[in-house]
Every structure is written in structure tokens, then in C-alpha cells.
Motif scaffolding. Structure first.
Motif, PDB file in Angstrom:
ATOM      1  N   VAL C  35       0.839  -1.193   0.000  1.00  0.00           N
ATOM      2  CA  VAL C  35       0.000   0.000   0.000  1.00  0.00           C
ATOM      3  C   VAL C  35       0.875   1.244   0.000  1.00  0.00           C
ATOM      4  O   VAL C  35       1.819   1.353   0.776  1.00  0.00           O
ATOM      5  CB  VAL C  35      -0.930   0.013   1.230  1.00  0.00           C
ATOM      6  CG1 VAL C  35      -1.780   1.284   1.229  1.00  0.00           C
ATOM      7  CG2 VAL C  35      -1.812  -1.219   1.235  1.00  0.00           C
ATOM      8  N   THR C  37       0.690   5.340   0.256  1.00  0.00           N
ATOM      9  CA  THR C  37      -0.087   6.540   0.555  1.00  0.00           C
ATOM     10  C   THR C  37       0.527   7.719  -0.164  1.00  0.00           C
ATOM     11  O   THR C  37       1.642   8.126   0.137  1.00  0.00           O
ATOM     12  CB  THR C  37      -0.103   6.805   2.069  1.00  0.00           C
ATOM     13  OG1 THR C  37      -0.850   5.769   2.686  1.00  0.00           O
ATOM     14  CG2 THR C  37      -0.774   8.125   2.375  1.00  0.00           C
ATOM     15  N   ASP C  39      -0.729  11.306  -2.959  1.00  0.00           N
ATOM     16  CA  ASP C  39      -1.845  12.235  -3.144  1.00  0.00           C
ATOM     17  C   ASP C  39      -2.837  11.681  -4.165  1.00  0.00           C
ATOM     18  O   ASP C  39      -2.661  10.596  -4.714  1.00  0.00           O
ATOM     19  CB  ASP C  39      -1.328  13.616  -3.544  1.00  0.00           C
ATOM     20  CG  ASP C  39      -0.507  13.567  -4.811  1.00  0.00           C
ATOM     21  OD1 ASP C  39      -0.604  12.568  -5.544  1.00  0.00           O
ATOM     22  OD2 ASP C  39       0.244  14.515  -5.067  1.00  0.00           O
ATOM     23  N   ASP C  40      -3.918  12.449  -4.397  1.00  0.00           N
ATOM     24  CA  ASP C  40      -4.987  11.928  -5.251  1.00  0.00           C
ATOM     25  C   ASP C  40      -4.835  12.382  -6.695  1.00  0.00           C
ATOM     26  O   ASP C  40      -5.796  12.486  -7.429  1.00  0.00           O
ATOM     27  CB  ASP C  40      -6.352  12.349  -4.702  1.00  0.00           C
ATOM     28  CG  ASP C  40      -6.410  13.843  -4.448  1.00  0.00           C
ATOM     29  OD1 ASP C  40      -5.414  14.538  -4.750  1.00  0.00           O
ATOM     30  OD2 ASP C  40      -7.430  14.322  -3.953  1.00  0.00           O
ATOM     31  N   ASN C  41      -3.611  12.658  -7.094  1.00  0.00           N
ATOM     32  CA  ASN C  41      -3.358  13.003  -8.485  1.00  0.00           C
ATOM     33  C   ASN C  41      -3.752  11.822  -9.376  1.00  0.00           C
ATOM     34  O   ASN C  41      -3.293  10.704  -9.153  1.00  0.00           O
ATOM     35  CB  ASN C  41      -1.868  13.309  -8.638  1.00  0.00           C
ATOM     36  CG  ASN C  41      -1.561  13.919  -9.992  1.00  0.00           C
ATOM     37  OD1 ASN C  41      -2.240  13.622 -10.967  1.00  0.00           O
ATOM     38  ND2 ASN C  41      -0.548  14.753 -10.032  1.00  0.00           N
ATOM     39  N   ARG C  44      -1.265   9.190 -10.623  1.00  0.00           N
ATOM     40  CA  ARG C  44      -0.722   8.123  -9.785  1.00  0.00           C
ATOM     41  C   ARG C  44      -1.155   6.743 -10.274  1.00  0.00           C
ATOM     42  O   ARG C  44      -0.420   5.773 -10.158  1.00  0.00           O
ATOM     43  CB  ARG C  44      -1.229   8.292  -8.363  1.00  0.00           C
ATOM     44  CG  ARG C  44      -0.422   8.892  -7.253  1.00  0.00           C
ATOM     45  CD  ARG C  44       0.948   9.311  -7.390  1.00  0.00           C
ATOM     46  NE  ARG C  44       1.046  10.691  -6.973  1.00  0.00           N
ATOM     47  CZ  ARG C  44       1.511  11.663  -7.732  1.00  0.00           C
ATOM     48  NH1 ARG C  44       1.982  11.402  -8.938  1.00  0.00           N
ATOM     49  NH2 ARG C  44       1.526  12.893  -7.305  1.00  0.00           N
ATOM     50  N   LYS C  45      -2.386   6.672 -10.814  1.00  0.00           N
ATOM     51  CA  LYS C  45      -2.926   5.363 -11.211  1.00  0.00           C
ATOM     52  C   LYS C  45      -2.010   4.677 -12.215  1.00  0.00           C
ATOM     53  O   LYS C  45      -1.721   3.494 -12.095  1.00  0.00           O
ATOM     54  CB  LYS C  45      -4.318   5.542 -11.833  1.00  0.00           C
ATOM     55  CG  LYS C  45      -5.407   5.641 -10.790  1.00  0.00           C
ATOM     56  CD  LYS C  45      -6.789   5.665 -11.419  1.00  0.00           C
ATOM     57  CE  LYS C  45      -7.820   5.900 -10.311  1.00  0.00           C
ATOM     58  NZ  LYS C  45      -9.081   6.430 -10.812  1.00  0.00           N
ATOM     59  N   ASP C  63      -3.384   4.683  -1.844  1.00  0.00           N
ATOM     60  CA  ASP C  63      -4.274   5.047  -0.751  1.00  0.00           C
ATOM     61  C   ASP C  63      -4.216   6.554  -0.529  1.00  0.00           C
ATOM     62  O   ASP C  63      -3.516   7.027   0.348  1.00  0.00           O
ATOM     63  CB  ASP C  63      -3.836   4.288   0.508  1.00  0.00           C
ATOM     64  CG  ASP C  63      -4.648   4.698   1.705  1.00  0.00           C
ATOM     65  OD1 ASP C  63      -5.775   5.192   1.521  1.00  0.00           O
ATOM     66  OD2 ASP C  63      -4.155   4.532   2.829  1.00  0.00           O
ATOM     67  N   PRO C  64      -4.925   7.301  -1.367  1.00  0.00           N
ATOM     68  CA  PRO C  64      -4.782   8.759  -1.311  1.00  0.00           C
ATOM     69  C   PRO C  64      -5.496   9.401  -0.121  1.00  0.00           C
ATOM     70  O   PRO C  64      -5.234  10.548   0.212  1.00  0.00           O
ATOM     71  CB  PRO C  64      -5.405   9.227  -2.624  1.00  0.00           C
ATOM     72  CG  PRO C  64      -6.341   8.154  -3.008  1.00  0.00           C
ATOM     73  CD  PRO C  64      -5.874   6.884  -2.384  1.00  0.00           C
ATOM     74  N   ALA C  65      -6.405   8.668   0.523  1.00  0.00           N
ATOM     75  CA  ALA C  65      -7.229   9.319   1.548  1.00  0.00           C
ATOM     76  C   ALA C  65      -6.439   9.579   2.818  1.00  0.00           C
ATOM     77  O   ALA C  65      -6.884  10.290   3.695  1.00  0.00           O
ATOM     78  CB  ALA C  65      -8.432   8.455   1.870  1.00  0.00           C
ATOM     79  N   ASN C  66      -5.270   8.991   2.933  1.00  0.00           N
ATOM     80  CA  ASN C  66      -4.563   9.068   4.210  1.00  0.00           C
ATOM     81  C   ASN C  66      -3.252   9.793   4.104  1.00  0.00           C
ATOM     82  O   ASN C  66      -2.303   9.502   4.803  1.00  0.00           O
ATOM     83  CB  ASN C  66      -4.334   7.650   4.739  1.00  0.00           C
ATOM     84  CG  ASN C  66      -5.631   6.977   5.013  1.00  0.00           C
ATOM     85  OD1 ASN C  66      -6.318   7.318   5.947  1.00  0.00           O
ATOM     86  ND2 ASN C  66      -6.011   6.051   4.159  1.00  0.00           N
ATOM     87  N   MET C  69       0.045  14.043   7.087  1.00  0.00           N
ATOM     88  CA  MET C  69       1.177  13.556   7.864  1.00  0.00           C
ATOM     89  C   MET C  69       0.722  12.974   9.196  1.00  0.00           C
ATOM     90  O   MET C  69       1.193  11.930   9.632  1.00  0.00           O
ATOM     91  CB  MET C  69       2.149  14.702   8.089  1.00  0.00           C
ATOM     92  CG  MET C  69       3.344  14.308   8.897  1.00  0.00           C
ATOM     93  SD  MET C  69       4.626  15.557   8.863  1.00  0.00           S
ATOM     94  CE  MET C  69       3.853  16.870   9.729  1.00  0.00           C
ATOM     95  N   ARG C  88       6.785  15.445   1.731  1.00  0.00           N
ATOM     96  CA  ARG C  88       6.785  16.595   0.828  1.00  0.00           C
ATOM     97  C   ARG C  88       7.899  17.606   1.106  1.00  0.00           C
ATOM     98  O   ARG C  88       8.197  18.424   0.270  1.00  0.00           O
ATOM     99  CB  ARG C  88       5.436  17.305   0.871  1.00  0.00           C
ATOM    100  CG  ARG C  88       4.331  16.416   0.409  1.00  0.00           C
ATOM    101  CD  ARG C  88       3.043  17.174   0.186  1.00  0.00           C
ATOM    102  NE  ARG C  88       2.254  16.476  -0.805  1.00  0.00           N
ATOM    103  CZ  ARG C  88       2.327  16.684  -2.106  1.00  0.00           C
ATOM    104  NH1 ARG C  88       3.140  17.591  -2.579  1.00  0.00           N
ATOM    105  NH2 ARG C  88       1.587  15.993  -2.940  1.00  0.00           N
ATOM    106  N   TRP C 276       3.842  20.504 -13.567  1.00  0.00           N
ATOM    107  CA  TRP C 276       2.695  19.680 -13.177  1.00  0.00           C
ATOM    108  C   TRP C 276       1.370  20.320 -13.556  1.00  0.00           C
ATOM    109  O   TRP C 276       0.349  19.650 -13.602  1.00  0.00           O
ATOM    110  CB  TRP C 276       2.744  19.350 -11.687  1.00  0.00           C
ATOM    111  CG  TRP C 276       2.840  20.542 -10.773  1.00  0.00           C
ATOM    112  CD1 TRP C 276       3.971  21.190 -10.397  1.00  0.00           C
ATOM    113  CD2 TRP C 276       1.769  21.215 -10.120  1.00  0.00           C
ATOM    114  NE1 TRP C 276       3.677  22.227  -9.558  1.00  0.00           N
ATOM    115  CE2 TRP C 276       2.335  22.265  -9.361  1.00  0.00           C
ATOM    116  CE3 TRP C 276       0.381  21.025 -10.080  1.00  0.00           C
ATOM    117  CZ2 TRP C 276       1.571  23.131  -8.598  1.00  0.00           C
ATOM    118  CZ3 TRP C 276      -0.381  21.887  -9.307  1.00  0.00           C
ATOM    119  CH2 TRP C 276       0.204  22.927  -8.582  1.00  0.00           C
ATOM    120  N   ASN C 280      -3.379  19.477 -15.993  1.00  0.00           N
ATOM    121  CA  ASN C 280      -4.669  20.150 -16.172  1.00  0.00           C
ATOM    122  C   ASN C 280      -4.739  20.906 -17.493  1.00  0.00           C
ATOM    123  O   ASN C 280      -5.754  20.886 -18.174  1.00  0.00           O
ATOM    124  CB  ASN C 280      -4.902  21.139 -15.032  1.00  0.00           C
ATOM    125  CG  ASN C 280      -5.631  20.500 -13.893  1.00  0.00           C
ATOM    126  OD1 ASN C 280      -5.378  19.338 -13.600  1.00  0.00           O
ATOM    127  ND2 ASN C 280      -6.532  21.230 -13.284  1.00  0.00           N
TER     128      ASN C 280
END
Lengths: 319, 278, 447
Positions: C35, C37, C39-41, C44-45, C63-66, C69, C88, C276, C280
């Protein structure tokens, strides 16, 4: 019935709740009192140890703590208005009219709409340039010939109704106006008017014996006199309950707004003690210090409640 | 009250009341309506001033489900809230019975302890509760979401007030007839306290369903996320998808709204009994 | 009543059984789960998929939800932490190390032939290396440069191909800023985010902490110059929208639309940001993008953000986790980062060559060498062992808030920020004798 059997019965009823209460409420409360007397800090190299009242002493010198305490109190200005609004709505809904069920549901909508979505929405409403609220204000200002006045910048401004200074306690002229704090207060009133308090008042109102108001009306009392002298006293236990629960909620509040709408800013003006505790404990890991702040907050609530209890009960008896 | 007299004498007033109520109702609903409209907008347009989308995008709703496991979050939220509500109502009712119907030493002191804890900010218990969860190995589990929320001092307080309004003569009569306290609880007090139970049901469900902070710190696995946590996904550093947040919010209103509509009549009748005792 | 409760209970139990069946993510037998952890970028997938393709015996999940820090630390201490987690900046790294959850991988990496100190961008080292020991592998770097909406540039304007200064830039920015009759910004000369204050600071040679970390020096003349410039861009030169104007530009706004979207919607001619942003910007149609080096003050140095991935010291699958670190140093991963425009890759040697300069999938993006050059000149975010980094940042940003809304001058704000931070340093020293000893040693005998 034997004493032992009786104890057994009490235990059966009480314990399921009481055990959970001890483990998840009372226990943690005692634990945090202990923590507030230590230097518990996940980021330090020294081991956690007992430091006595050091956190409390430090806190009394912490400018931020005092300004955030003032913020927290400031946010409660809206409370009486929200309560009065709830009462007003409940009185209206209590008239024997049609559609009251519909109205009741509609007015309860804010209570179960996702807080996060509502806050994003309010942020848009408060947009200083294009937001509908300022559009209305500007139109009104123009109509009454004050078009030159600037509309408030709401969430982006540190101004406030009392002119409280930003970084220290005190009042300064430049800070008079409407700003982020006031924006959150109006939002709170909007959310608070139609919620659970309205329902509580509605219930209490329908319980006021109609004979009383009728008798007063026959004696020639006006509607207002009827309300003031008959209905209002009957409502005082409910009012008392609502007031107590409201300021307990108010003193503990402001967390979600700060997190979602303002990040506590601008310049900390919308940071409440609840948000400060969160920041200290979960972002800066000063858990001992955060616990001390929390306990001071508890102390404030406790004192206010005790005062209110005395004053409120007397009021109830007098009426 | 004589309805005829009122009807003839206060037509104007009634109309005024309707107008005020309608205005307030519009004020309450407008943001909600706006939310619904925004949920149908394309992303670029969410930032523009027109309230009605120029192009309707019902696909936002589908998108919510395809970007995240929204259905799963939905089920989780309702599941957790349902368990919490069930346990809270049950344990609070039992305790309220002990506080209102049974006499035992230390009863009032214990009750005052309950009341005092209502005054303690929730954040105070957060850290120790987390530690407890670590000890009990309940991090990242449904139990961790349900158990700490299931023993409510507030619920006990509320139901106690309701039970005090049930005339003691009734259960004395039942006891005479040979009913045990257990029987009195289920057959006499609980049915009469039903409005209170319903009030607590709604308050607990609505409150827990929207809870944000505890699941935020406790839950780790994606398949255990609740709605408020899941919705954060649409608001990230890499672009806030406000239209999807709105669509998700509109959908998330449904369960509590349904519950409220179903139970609200009893709720109003319910509070009135408890409130008087204050 | 009794029946009702029992019925509800039965129902709930059945439901619970069903929920149990829904279970967790499908576990692949024969593949070791890992697993991460982060970010939810959405990028990442693909990074995860590539790893799983290269390592068929492992099953990495994101696991982006966690990513907070505090969550990583408490969960790892609680025994449910991830195998791998992101870090980071140096502050976070020191927190992870002190909390005892970052695995020291110095020797392991050496064994695998990965030299973090020698092969990654200088700015990226402090995010993986703490007091001489290596705890992770940098994943990417997001150094700032100047995005250009080329369609909005007047004819005949030639942008510099290398270094230029803020004073050269301001004249141009004023020329391209457009407002309507009522003074509202139609087209901003420059869009920048205030969280990029270190970028300005470094461009003037300012620092947050003295080089030994013992003092906060954000009240230095250089820092004042940098922050004054930020304020002046908004209020004096009026090329950057003020907070109120920015909210207005986001339409009925306040939606947190952010500068990336404003720039993508052609509401700004220049914007300060990292590569980055492309993740977008590639979604907007009809943009003609350019990139030039960011203007600087007195020093040609830039701000950057970046990440490193660390291994959970309490994790049960540390050996497998190490294979992920080796993946992060691989040409495959670094190439993917460049393709995806997740900043640019952390290992400098993969940020060159024809495939890097001219990505065949995005032929219009002819500016990749600029990113390479600014990455090489980027300065790492600072930290001090004597004060909590989160706290220091909060104290600075609280002051910058006032500068940003035009209520306080840079000089006063930075003086107060430095005062607050130095007070916090003094407080940490009071509470921690070991720290004081270290602090006194660092200051040297002459103090």
C-alpha cells in the motif's frame, strides 16, 4: 426484592450505556486532563514528562489563544438572532394553516444538507465582485443614493462590526466594517433559524394550553400581550434548554467553517478555539498544549453554564 | 380555539403569515435549488454567474459514480449511521430507564456526570479516543466508526426527560400485575416514550450521517470511506470539480431527508413531551 | 416494541453479514499486497499500473485518503500504516524520522546502486536525506517557471530565452494587463499563488532560517524586498489580481477555481507555476502554451516543490517496499513522470535526450529544456531542527495574509513573523535541554 437482585437489575439497564460512556467519554476526558499537564509532542526528541501547569501558563501568554478566544465569543453574536428567528418561525408555523407540513420540511432542509456543499455555496454567495449578496447590497446603496460606498469584501476581509484588531486584543478604527467573521455569523443564522431549534419551539408551542391564550384574549389582551405574558413564560424551559445547548455548541464550534471556507483566515480572524485545538494537535502535534486549550474552553463553558443555570432557573421561576 | 372566529377575523393576518413563511422558505430553499442546478452544469460553467446551466449535464451524476466508489460510500454512510442510531437509541433508552424509573444510590450524581460531559468540546476526547481505538485495534474498521458514537450522554438525557413524563401510575399498575422491570420497560415505558425514541432516531441519524472529522482520522481503506470523506476527492489540489461535489451532495441528502419526511409528524409530537420538562 | 427492536437487530445483523461479504479490495492470491499513501493526483494510477506490470508478484495499491502527515504517523504507530508513504519537505521528513516510522534505507539503496545525493536535483535531497542518512527516493520535482499564453502576447514581443529580472518583466506585464472601464481585470499580466512566496524569497537570496537553522531570518532586507515585490505586483503595478479581483475573475466565483483554471481560460498572459500544471492544461482546448524562465531578483534561483517516497519502518513488507524505491529510480518510472508531466523526473540524467525534449505525443510542447534548467537552479524548502515546520509556516502565512490583502507592509509583516518564530524557537529550547545543547553548539562559541 433482594438488594442483590435490585443491583443486578440496575446494572442491566445502566451498564450498556455507562460502560461505553466511561470508555469513550469520561475516560478520554480524564486522559486529556492528564495530557494537558505534560509536554506530549510527537515531534520532540525528549520523552514525554509531567510539566505541571506549564502549558496553562504558556497559554495565558499566548496572544493567539486570546485572539481566538475573542473570535469564538464573537461568533456567538448571531446566536440570539438565530434563536429568535427559530421562535418566530415556530410561532408562524403554529398557526393553524395549510401546508405547515411542507413548510416544516422545507425549513428543516439546511439541517440535513451536506455542510461542505453548503459552505462552498456560501463562499460563492459572498463573492465580493460577482456574488448575489453584494449585487443586492450595491443595488440598495445606489437606490438610496450611497452608490459611492464600497460593498463589503466578506470572506476576504479582516474587518468586523466591532472593529476588533487583527493581531492583538483591542479595537481600531480601520477594522470597522463587515468581513469574514460577520459573513460566517450570517451564515450561521441562516443555518440555525430553521433547524432543530425551530422544531423544539414548535413542539413546545403546541403544548401551550389554548385555554390560557383564549382567556387572555377575552380579557382584551392584544396578540403581542398574549404572547409576551402567556406564551413566552410557558416556553421558558424550552428557551433555557435551547440557549444552553446553543452556546455550548457555539463555544465548541467553528471547526468546519474554518476548514472548508477560510482555513481560519484571513490572518486568523476566523480561527476559533476548536480549530486552534485541531491545528495544534493534529498539524503541529503539540498534544499536551492542545489539551490545555481544550480544558480552558471547557472551563469557560462550565462557568457560563453554572451562571446561566442560576440566572436561568430564577428567570424560569419568576415567570 | 374557535377556528371559525379565527378564520373570519384574521384573514389578512393569515395571508401575511403565508407570505412571510413563503419568503423564508424561498430563502432556505434557494441555496439548495442553486446546488441542484450547479450539479447539472459543465465544469467551466460552475464558475459563471448564470444560475441555470446553458447546457444540462446529467452525466455529472454518472461521473460521480465512475470517478470514485460513490455507491460504496453511500452504503457505508447509511450502514454506519443505522448501526449508531440503533445502538444509541437502545442503550440510551435502557440507561434513561435506570435514571428515571429505578432508584439506586449515586443515581443523581451519575446523571450530573453525564450532563457535565455534554459541555466538553468534542476535540478533547478525539485524541484519547483515537488512542483507545489503537488499543482495541479498531482503527480503520466499521466498528471503530460505530462503537464510540453509540453511547450517547445526550440521548440518555433526552430520553430520560421523555420517560419522566410517562405517569408512574402506569408502571406501578403493571408491577402489581406481576410485571418485571424488564417487562415494564418494554411494555409500558417504551411504547409511551416512542415519540422521544423517534426524535432521538432522527437527531442521531442526521448527526452521524454528516459526521466528518472522526471518519477522517479513523478510516484508511477506500472501501470504508463515508460520504463526507469520499466527497473530498472532488476537491483536490489538481482541480476542484465543483459540479461533481454538488451532484454528490444532492444525492447524499436523500437518506436523511427520507427519514425526516417519514418520521417528522411523530418527531414534533415527540419533542413536546420532553421539552416541557426541560 | 420488543419485537420491533429484535426485528431491527436481525435486519442489521443480516446487513452486517452482507457488508462483510462486500469485503475489501479484491486480494490477488499469490501476489503480495503493498500500500502506497500518496496524493490523489489521477496520474498516480498509471504509475501504480506500470509498477504492477513490472513486478507481477506484487500488487501495489494507492491510498490517497490518508496522505495527511498526522494520519500516516498515528496509523503507522497504531500498526495500520501503509507500506510506503510520501514526504513533501524536510519538515515532514524530520517529523517522520523522529516519530520512528521512516526506515533508514541508506545501506539498502547503496546496495541497489541508487545514489540519491549524487543523482537527483539538489533541491530534492532534503526531502529524502536527513542528517546524512537516506530515508527515501525522490519521485519528481515541480520547479517554477513562467507559463505563457502565446495567443495573448502582442505581436513583436520577444521573450528572453534565458535569465531576466523582475524589473524587466514588470514593464511587459503592465503592457499586457487589460481591464474594463470599471477597472475589473479582464486579462491579468501575471497570475501567481501566494503559497509560492519561497520562490520570490529565493530569487532575492532571502532565506527563512539562518544557515545553521538557529534563527529565523525572514525579516532580512532580501526577504522584505521579495515580499514587497509580491505586494507591489498586486497593488502598485497592478498586473496581478488582488484577492478580491481574483474572486471576481472566477466568475460568480469563490469556487477556488485557482490560477491553473484561470490561466487555462486565458484570463492571464503569464502565470508562475510548475510543469505539473500540464496535467490540467492539456485538458483545455486551443491553448498555445509557452514556457520561459521565471524572472528573478538578485539571484537566479527558484522555488520548487517535490516529493519523496519513504518506507514504513513498522511495515511488515519492508523488503517488497524497497523494490518500489528501486522502481522510483528506474528509467521506466522516470520516463513515465516526464510523459505524464507530473513535474519532471527526480533523477537528473533521465531529464535529457530527444525523447525528453520532444515528446512525440505532445509535439507542441517544445519547452521541456526550460524545466530542466529551472530544476537545476531550484532551492530546497528550508527547515530548522529547532522549530516545528508546520508552525513556522503557519506563522509566516498568517502575516502574508495581511500583506496579500494590502493591510500590512512587507517589512512589518516579516518582522512580526520572524519575532513569532524566534519566540517559538526559544520556547522549544526551554522545554528541551538536549535541543538547547545542540543549538548552542551550532551557534558556535563566540555567541
Amino acid at each position: 426484592m433482594g438488594a442483590r437482585r435490585k443491583a443486578w437489575i440496575v446494572a442491566c439497564f445502566l451498564l450498556p450505556n455507562f460502560l461505553g460512556f466511561v470508555v469513550f467519554t469520561a475516560g478520554p476526558v480524564v486522559f486529556s486532563l492528564g495530557a494537558s499537564l505534560t509536554n506530549w509532542n510527537l515531534q520532540r526528541t525528549t520523552p514525554t514528562r509531567y510539566v505541571g501547569l506549564a502549558n496553562y501558563v504558556e497559554l495565558s501568554r499566548d496572544d493567539q489563544f486570546w485572539t481566538y478566544l475573542v473570535n469564538t465569543a464573537y461568533f456567538m453574536i448571531g446566536m440570539p438572532f438565530a434563536i429568535a428567528g427559530s421562535l418566530f418561525l415556530a410561532v408562524l408555523l403554529n398557526q393553524r394553516l395549510r401546508f405547515t407540513t411542507t413548510f416544516r420540511t422545507v425549513l428543516y432542509v439546511p439541517a440535513f444538507t451536506s455542510g461542505v456543499a453548503l459552505m462552498i455555496l456560501w463562499k460563492a454567495l459572498y463573492n465580493p465582485d460577482f456574488g448575489p449578496i453584494n449585487a443586492v447590497i450595491e443595488a440598495v446603496l445606489r437606490t438610496i443614493g450611497l452608490g459611492g460606498l464600497e460593498a463589503p469584501q466578506w470572506l476576504l476581509s479582516t474587518r468586523n462590526l466591532f472593529g476588533l484588531d487583527v493581531e492583538r486584543l483591542g479595537v481600531v478604527r480601520e477594522q470597522f466594517g463587515l468581513g469574514a467573521r460577520d459573513a460566517l455569523i450570517f451564515m450561521g443564522i441562516w443555518t440555525g433559524v430553521g433547524g432543530g431549534n425551530m422544531l423544539l419551539y414548535l413542539a413546545a408551542l403546541s403544548n401551550v394550553p389554548s385555554e390560557l391564550t383564549e382567556a387572555a384574549a377575552l380579557d382584551g389582551a392584544s396578540r403581542w400581550e398574549c404572547f409576551r405574558n402567556v406564551t413566552w413564560p410557558q416556553l421558558s424551559p424550552t428557551t433555557f434548554f435551547i440557549v444552553v445547548m446553543s452556546y455550548i455548541g457555539g463555544l465548541q464550534g467553528g471547526f468546519e467553517q474554518a476548514r472548508v471556507m477560510t482555513a481560519g483566515g484571513p490572518a486568523g480572524t476566523t480561527t476559533t478555539l476548536a480549530y486552534y485545538i485541531y491545528t495544534k494537535a493534529f498539524e503541529e502535534f503539540q498534544i499536551g498544549y492542545a489539551s490545555a486549550v481544550a480544558w480552558v474552553l471547557f472551563g469557560v463553558i462550565f462557568v457560563v453554564t453554572v451562571l446561566n443555570w442560576r440566572f436561568g432557573n430564577r428567570e424560569t421561576n419568576l415567570l | 380555539m374557535n377556528d371559525e372566529r379565527r378564520g373570519t377575523g384574521n384573514k389578512g393576518l393569515n395571508a401575511a403569515v403565508y407570505v412571510v413563511l413563503a419568503l423564508v422558505a424561498v430563502g432556505t430553499m434557494l441555496p439548495f435549488v442553486w446546488m441542484v442546478l450547479a450539479s447539472f452544469k459543465p465544469l467551466q460553467e460552475v464558475e459563471q454567474a448564470n444560475p441555470v446551466p446553458s447546457r444540462w449535464v446529467p452525466g455529472n451524476y454518472r461521473e460521480v459514480f465512475s470517478q470514485v466508489a460513490f455507491a460504496r460510500y453511500y452504503v457505508n454512510s447509511v450502514f454506519v449511521a443505522a448501526w449508531v442510531t440503533f445502538l444509541t437509541v437502545l442503550t440510551s433508552a435502557l440507561a434513561a430507564f435506570a435514571f428515571s424509573r429505578l432508584t439506586w444510590r449515586g443515581r443523581d450524581a451519575t446523571f450530573q456526570l453525564y450532563l457535565a460531559t455534554l459541555m466538553i468540546p468534542g476535540v478533547v476526547t478525539m485524541i484519547p479516543n483515537y488512542t483507545v481505538m489503537v488499543q482495541l485495534r479498531l482503527l480503520d474498521s466499521y466498528q471503530g466508526l460505530i462503537v464510540p458514537a453509540a453511547f450517547s450522554a445526550f440521548g440518555t438525557f433526552l430520553l430520560r426527560q421523555f420517560m419522566l413524563t410517562v405517569p408512574p401510575a402506569l408502571d406501578e399498575a403493571a408491577t402489581m400485575d406481576g410485571a418485571t422491570p424488564w417487562g415494564v420497560f418494554w411494555d409500558v415505558v417504551m411504547p409511551l416514550a416512542r415519540p422521544g425514541l423517534i426524535a432521538l432516531t432522527i437527531f442521531t441519524f442526521v448527526g452521524n450521517y454528516g459526521s466528518f472529522f472522526w471518519p477522517l482520522v479513523l478510516i484508511k481503506s477506500e472501501n470504508l470511506r463515508t460520504l463526507p470523506i469520499g466527497m473530498m476527492y472532488f476537491d483536490s489540489l489538481y482541480g476542484r470539480q465543483t459540479n461533481l461535489i454538488m451532484a454528490a451532495s444532492v444525492m447524499s441528502v436523500v437518506p436523511p431527508a427520507l427519514l425526516f419526511v417519514l418520521l417528522q409528524k411523530h418527531l414534533v409530537r415527540g419533542i413536546q413531551m420532553g421539552a416541557v420538562k426541560g | 416494541m420488543r419485537v420491533f427492536f429484535v426485528a431491527v437487530l436481525a435486519l442489521m445483523l443480516v446487513w452486517t453479514v452482507v457488508m462483510g461479504r462486500l469485503g475489501g479490495e479484491s486480494v490477488d492470491p499469490g501476489r503480495t499486497p503493498l500500500v502506497w499513501t500518496s496524493d490523489d493526483n489521477p496520474l498516480r494510477k498509471e504509475q501504480v499500473a506500470l509498477f504492477n506490470r513490472l513486478h507481477p508478484d506484487l500488487n501495489l495499491t494507492l491510498d490517497p485518503a490518508n496522505q495527511g502527515m498526522e494520519k500516516v504517523i498515528v496509523q503507522s504507530i497504531g500498526g495500520v500504516g501503509p507500506d510506503l508513504f510520501d514526504c513533501r519537505d524536510a519538515n515532514q521528513l524530520s517529523a517522520y524520522v523522529k516519530a520512528g516510522i521512516a526506515l533508514d534505507v541508506t545501506d539498502e539503496l547503496r546496495g541497489m546502486g541508487i545514489d540519491v545525493l549524487g543523482e537527483t536535483w539538489p533541491a530534492m535531497r532534503s526531502v529524502a536525506v536527513h542528517e546524512g542518512r537516506v530515508y527515501g527516493v525522490p519521485t519528481n520535482i515541480g520547479a517554477n517557471a513562467l507559463w505563457v499564453n502565446q495567443d495573448l502576447l502582442p505581436r513583436g514581443v520577444v521573450l528572453p530565452s534565458g535569465a531576466w529580472t523582475w524589473s524587466e518583466f514588470i514593464a511587459l506585464a503592465q503592457r499586457v494587463t487589460r481591464r474594463d472601464q470599471s477597472g475589473r481585470v479582464v486579462q491579468a499580466g501575471l497570475l501567481f499563488d501566494w503559497y509560492n512566496w519561497p520562490h520570490f524569497l529565493y530569487g532575492f537570496g532571502g532565506r527563512v532560517f539562518s544557515s545553521d537553522g538557529t534563527r529565523c531570518v525572514i525579516d532580512s532586507a532580501e526577504a522584505v524586498q521579495a515580499v514587497s515585490l509580491m505586494q507591489d505586483l498586486v497593488y502598485r503595478y497592478k498586473v496581478t489580481p488582488s484577492p478580491v479581483e481574483e474572486a471576481g475573475m472566477a466568475g460568480q466565483g469563490g469556487w477556488g477555481a485557482g490560477n491553473i483554471n484561470l490561466f487555462g481560460a486565458k484570463r492571464g498572459v503569464f502565470a508562475l507555476g510548475g510543469r505539473w500544471w500540464l496535467a490540467n492544461l492539456r485538458k483545455f482546448d486551443g491553448l498555445r502554451l509557452g514556457v520561459v524562465e521565471s524572472p528573478h531578483g538578485t539571484r537566479r534561483e527558484f522555488g520548487a516543490v517535490g516529493r519523496a517516497t519513504l518506507v514504513n519502518a513498522n511495515g511488515p513488507r519492508r523488503t517488497e517496499a524497497l523494490r518500489f524505491l528501486s522502481y522510483l529510480a528506474s528509467p521506466e518510472y522516470n520516463g513515465l513522470v516526464n510523459d505524464q508531466a507530473d513535474g519532471i523526473c527526480a533523477f537528473a540524467r533521465y531529464a535529457q535526450g530527444d525523447a525528453f525534449e520532444h515528446n512525440p505525443s505532445y509535439p507542441a510542447e517544445d519547452f521541456n529544456l526550460v524545466w530542466r534548467s529551472v530544476s537545476a537552479r531550484a532551492v530546497a524548502p528550508e527547515s530548522s531542527p529547532y522549530v516545528n515546520g508546520q508552525l513556522a509556516n503557519r506563522l509566516i502565512e498568517r502575516q502574508l495574509d495581511l500583506v496579500r490583502i494590502g493591510q500590512k507592509m512587507a517589512r512589518d509583516a516579516l518582522r512580526d513573523a520572524a519575532r513569532d518564530i524566534n519566540r517559538e524557537i526559544a520556547r522549544s529550547l526551554d522545554e528541551d535541554p538536549a535541543l538547547r545543547e545542540r543549538w548552542e553548539a551550532a551557534r558556535g562559541p563566540n555567541r
